[in-house]
Motif scaffolding. Structure first.
Motif, PDB file in Angstrom:
ATOM      1  N   LEU A  20       0.825  -1.210   0.000  1.00 35.94           N
ATOM      2  CA  LEU A  20       0.000   0.000   0.000  1.00 35.94           C
ATOM      3  C   LEU A  20       0.860   1.261   0.000  1.00 35.94           C
ATOM      4  O   LEU A  20       0.580   2.221  -0.733  1.00 35.94           O
ATOM      5  CB  LEU A  20      -0.923  -0.002   1.221  1.00 35.94           C
ATOM      6  N   VAL A  21       1.893   1.275   0.830  1.00 33.59           N
ATOM      7  CA  VAL A  21       2.790   2.433   0.878  1.00 33.59           C
ATOM      8  C   VAL A  21       3.488   2.615  -0.461  1.00 33.59           C
ATOM      9  O   VAL A  21       3.639   3.742  -0.963  1.00 33.59           O
ATOM     10  CB  VAL A  21       3.808   2.273   2.023  1.00 33.59           C
ATOM     11  N   HIS A  25      -0.387   5.125  -0.945  1.00 32.44           N
ATOM     12  CA  HIS A  25      -1.499   5.320  -0.014  1.00 32.44           C
ATOM     13  C   HIS A  25      -0.988   5.666   1.384  1.00 32.44           C
ATOM     14  O   HIS A  25       0.128   5.286   1.773  1.00 32.44           O
ATOM     15  CB  HIS A  25      -2.354   4.053   0.056  1.00 32.44           C
ATOM     16  N   ARG A  26      -1.834   6.346   2.155  1.00 30.26           N
ATOM     17  CA  ARG A  26      -1.554   6.582   3.564  1.00 30.26           C
ATOM     18  C   ARG A  26      -2.087   5.401   4.361  1.00 30.26           C
ATOM     19  O   ARG A  26      -3.152   4.868   4.047  1.00 30.26           O
ATOM     20  CB  ARG A  26      -2.208   7.879   4.042  1.00 30.26           C
ATOM     21  N   VAL A  27      -1.356   5.005   5.390  1.00 31.34           N
ATOM     22  CA  VAL A  27      -1.734   3.813   6.150  1.00 31.34           C
ATOM     23  C   VAL A  27      -1.785   4.153   7.634  1.00 31.34           C
ATOM     24  O   VAL A  27      -0.892   4.822   8.173  1.00 31.34           O
ATOM     25  CB  VAL A  27      -0.739   2.659   5.914  1.00 31.34           C
ATOM     26  N   ARG A  28      -2.831   3.668   8.276  1.00 30.55           N
ATOM     27  CA  ARG A  28      -2.987   3.792   9.729  1.00 30.55           C
ATOM     28  C   ARG A  28      -3.073   2.375  10.304  1.00 30.55           C
ATOM     29  O   ARG A  28      -3.870   1.561   9.840  1.00 30.55           O
ATOM     30  CB  ARG A  28      -4.256   4.571  10.057  1.00 30.55           C
ATOM     31  N   PRO A  43      12.201  -3.946   7.654  1.00 31.82           N
ATOM     32  CA  PRO A  43      12.836  -4.856   6.691  1.00 31.82           C
ATOM     33  C   PRO A  43      12.178  -4.839   5.311  1.00 31.82           C
ATOM     34  O   PRO A  43      12.778  -5.274   4.327  1.00 31.82           O
ATOM     35  CB  PRO A  43      12.678  -6.239   7.343  1.00 31.82           C
ATOM     36  N   LEU A  44      10.957  -4.325   5.239  1.00 32.70           N
ATOM     37  CA  LEU A  44      10.244  -4.243   3.971  1.00 32.70           C
ATOM     38  C   LEU A  44      10.378  -2.862   3.335  1.00 32.70           C
ATOM     39  O   LEU A  44       9.702  -2.558   2.353  1.00 32.70           O
ATOM     40  CB  LEU A  44       8.760  -4.576   4.189  1.00 32.70           C
ATOM     41  N   GLY A  45      11.232  -2.028   3.900  1.00 32.97           N
ATOM     42  CA  GLY A  45      11.487  -0.718   3.326  1.00 32.97           C
ATOM     43  C   GLY A  45      10.489   0.348   3.717  1.00 32.97           C
ATOM     44  O   GLY A  45      10.432   1.413   3.090  1.00 32.97           O
ATOM     45  N   ALA A  50       6.339   6.426   8.007  1.00 32.91           N
ATOM     46  CA  ALA A  50       5.500   6.213   6.826  1.00 32.91           C
ATOM     47  C   ALA A  50       4.076   5.809   7.172  1.00 32.91           C
ATOM     48  O   ALA A  50       3.193   5.821   6.310  1.00 32.91           O
ATOM     49  CB  ALA A  50       6.129   5.149   5.927  1.00 32.91           C
ATOM     50  N   VAL A  51       3.835   5.431   8.431  1.00 35.14           N
ATOM     51  CA  VAL A  51       2.490   5.011   8.842  1.00 35.14           C
ATOM     52  C   VAL A  51       2.124   5.704  10.151  1.00 35.14           C
ATOM     53  O   VAL A  51       2.994   6.093  10.932  1.00 35.14           O
ATOM     54  CB  VAL A  51       2.408   3.474   9.030  1.00 35.14           C
TER      55      VAL A  51
END
Length: 347
Positions: A20-21, A25-28, A43-45, A50-51
């Protein structure tokens, strides 16, 4: 688009957040412990900033209402995925009551899209041993699967009422970066450590978490009210094929004895009873044996949201490589899949 995600520090949730990022998209996130977020996502960058994080639990209705407020879409991936008999009570609370709380709150908040992460196991045992979008909710004789079936019923009630709810059915998932070392990753790990020399005959659908994450990202961004029930991309593997693939990617012998799954079910029952008092994990789990005994295949024509499953050998190789790199597997246990890390391949 703002997407609220439960279970974002687990295997499925963390990879979906990364997808999603990456799509902008914005993530909550809803997380019981904020300190676990960076450990799962970095680890996933996905950086710490970012959230957004709401600290709380899926069983706290006020917290859940605040978590979904203003969200354009909601992904409910929080679940206790385990065949460990010591976690039966927790499964009932989180998997069933938690699903009801999140889906109710998302519907009241007016979220335009809600994706509930179910499991192919919620449809077991399958009529004709074939699973599809029209398969009825199952009546599995195993505690974890039974809680997923009960939660599936909750999600289908929302669909019947016209709510924009999509249900996904991931296969048994593997892949690199499993923040909580879940059930499937642990099973593969135990096999390579020589702790599972006996396997039940039968089979199960197996897939890559990165493919299921791509499916979730596509569903959450989709307009309208389509895609009610979608199967995660994967391949049906017999248990013989599962072990054979591990042999191929590691170049190890992995001696294995196969027994009829139904004949092994009593062993699983006894192991579950012993597990309640034994402090260390017992690999002979009733739920895993039961799943193999059901041997359900996903209908070849079932919709996977346009996402094609990558080769299973790639998934196994990447998982073994990650386990070795993180120190969970010795070089000998990882075999050829681990050696390639030291031959100059990207880490």
């Amino acid at each position: 688009m703002l997407v609220s995600v439960t279970g974002g520090t687990g295997l499925v949730g963390s990879h979906t957040v990364a997808a999603l990022v990456a799509d902008g998209h914005r993530v909550r996130l809803l997380a019981r412990d904020e300190s676990t977020v960076d450990r799962a996502l970095s680890p996933l960058g996905v950086g710490a900033g970012a959230v957004d994080v709401v600290t709380g639990d899926v069983l706290d209705e006020l917290c859940v209402a605040r978590f979904v407020h203003g969200a354009d879409a909601v992904l409910h991936a929080a679940s206790v995925y385990s065949f460990d008999s010591r976690r039966h009570r927790e499964m009932g609370a989180v998997n069933v009551a938690g699903t009801a709380a999140v889906l109710d709150a998302a519907r009241r908040a007016g979220a335009g899209r809600v994706v509930y992460v179910s499991s192919f196991g919620a449809l077991l045992p399958a009529r004709g041993r074939v699973l599809g979008p029209r398969s009825p909710v199952g009546r599995p004789r195993e505690r974890y699967l039974a809680t997923k079936a009960a939660a599936e019923t909750v999600a289908r009630e929302h669909q019947a009422a016209g709510a924009p709810v999509s249900i996904t059915y991931p296969p048994a998932l593997l892949g690199p970066h499993d923040p909580k070392m879940g059930d499937q990753t642990t099973r593969l790990l135990n096999t390579l450590r020589g702790r599972m020399p006996i396997w039940p005959l039968g089979g199960l659908p197996v897939g890559d978490v990165r493919d299921t994450a791509a499916l979730h990202a596509a569903l959450l961004a989709a307009p309208g009210n389509g895609w009610e029930r979608v199967f995660g991309p994967g391949h049906h593997l017999t248990t013989r094929a599962y072990v054979r693939t591990l042999r191929e990617v590691t170049c190890r012998a992995l001696p294995t004895v196969y027994l009829p799954a139904r004949a092994m079910l009593p062993v699983g029952v006894l192991a579950g009873l012993l597990q309640r008092v034994w402090p260390w994990h017992i690999p002979a789990e009733y739920g895993a044996i039961y799943t193999c005994a059901c041997a359900a295949r996903v209908d070849a024509g079932a919709d996977t949201g346009g996402v094609t499953a990558r080769p299973v050998a790639e998934t196994f190789t990447d998982t073994v490589r990650w386990l070795h790199r993180e120190g969970h597997l010795s070089a000998r246990a990882a075999g050829a899949a681990g050696v390639r890390v030291h031959a100059g391949e990207p880490r």
